[in-house]
Scaffold this motif. Structure first.
Motif, PDB file in Angstrom:
ATOM      1  N   MET A 127       6.969   8.037   3.271  1.00 57.00           N
ATOM      2  CA  MET A 127       6.394   6.863   2.613  1.00 57.00           C
ATOM      3  C   MET A 127       7.497   5.991   1.996  1.00 57.00           C
ATOM      4  SD  MET A 127       3.271   6.972   3.311  1.00 57.00           S
ATOM      5  CE  MET A 127       2.557   5.755   2.260  1.00 57.00           C
ATOM      6  N   ILE A 167       1.612   6.664  -6.900  1.00 55.18           N
ATOM      7  CA  ILE A 167       0.557   7.621  -7.248  1.00 55.18           C
ATOM      8  C   ILE A 167       1.062   9.047  -7.049  1.00 55.18           C
ATOM      9  CG2 ILE A 167      -1.694   8.527  -6.513  1.00 55.18           C
ATOM     10  CD1 ILE A 167      -2.518   5.607  -5.993  1.00 55.18           C
ATOM     11  N   GLY A 168       1.761   9.298  -5.949  1.00 53.45           N
ATOM     12  CA  GLY A 168       2.312  10.627  -5.707  1.00 53.45           C
ATOM     13  C   GLY A 168       3.329  11.024  -6.769  1.00 53.45           C
ATOM     14  N   LEU A 196       0.975   4.183  -2.916  1.00 57.88           N
ATOM     15  CA  LEU A 196       0.821   5.603  -2.636  1.00 57.88           C
ATOM     16  C   LEU A 196       2.013   6.419  -3.129  1.00 57.88           C
ATOM     17  CD1 LEU A 196      -0.787   5.476   0.906  1.00 57.88           C
ATOM     18  CD2 LEU A 196      -1.883   6.106  -1.249  1.00 57.88           C
ATOM     19  N   THR A 242       6.423  14.115   3.305  1.00 60.65           N
ATOM     20  CA  THR A 242       5.473  13.003   3.195  1.00 60.65           C
ATOM     21  C   THR A 242       5.997  11.942   2.238  1.00 60.65           C
ATOM     22  OG1 THR A 242       3.648  14.529   3.594  1.00 60.65           O
ATOM     23  CG2 THR A 242       3.094  12.395   2.649  1.00 60.65           C
ATOM     24  N   LEU A 295       0.830  -1.216   0.000  1.00 61.61           N
ATOM     25  CA  LEU A 295       0.000   0.000   0.000  1.00 61.61           C
ATOM     26  C   LEU A 295       0.866   1.268   0.000  1.00 61.61           C
ATOM     27  CD1 LEU A 295      -2.846  -1.006   2.469  1.00 61.61           C
ATOM     28  CD2 LEU A 295      -2.961  -0.813  -0.014  1.00 61.61           C
ATOM     29  N   ALA A 296       1.947   1.261   0.763  1.00 60.24           N
ATOM     30  CA  ALA A 296       2.841   2.413   0.773  1.00 60.24           C
ATOM     31  C   ALA A 296       3.496   2.601  -0.589  1.00 60.24           C
ATOM     32  CB  ALA A 296       3.901   2.250   1.863  1.00 60.24           C
TER      33      ALA A 296
END
Length: 74
Positions: free
Chosen positions: A52, A32-33, A29, A48, A25-26
């Motif tokens: 991550m 996606i970022g 993310l 952030t 999941l990390a």
């Protein structure tokens, strides 16, 4: 779908490992970022993003270390 479940489970485990699920999941993310910043000009806080990344690197390190650690014997 079974490939994903097998990937998230340990070598001799039937249920997915929480370390692997959190790491996946990390990673999603972080990806996606990265894509949002690259293609859509959305700014992601560097702190952030770094946090991550540390979660992903730590999770991958712990998961990889399981392969080399000795299993406890009874």
């Amino acid at each position: 779908m079974s490939f994903l479940i097998k990937m998230l489970c340990g070598e001799n485990e039937a249920n997915p490992s929480s370390k692997r699920v959190i790491t996946l999941l990390a990673f999603v993310l972080v990806a996606i970022g990265f894509l949002a910043e690259l293609f859509f000009e959305k700014k992601v806080s560097p702190e952030t993003f770094d946090a991550m990344m540390y979660i992903v690197l730590g999770g991958l390190g712990f998961t990889a270390s399981e392969k080399f650690s000795k299993k406890g014997t009874k």
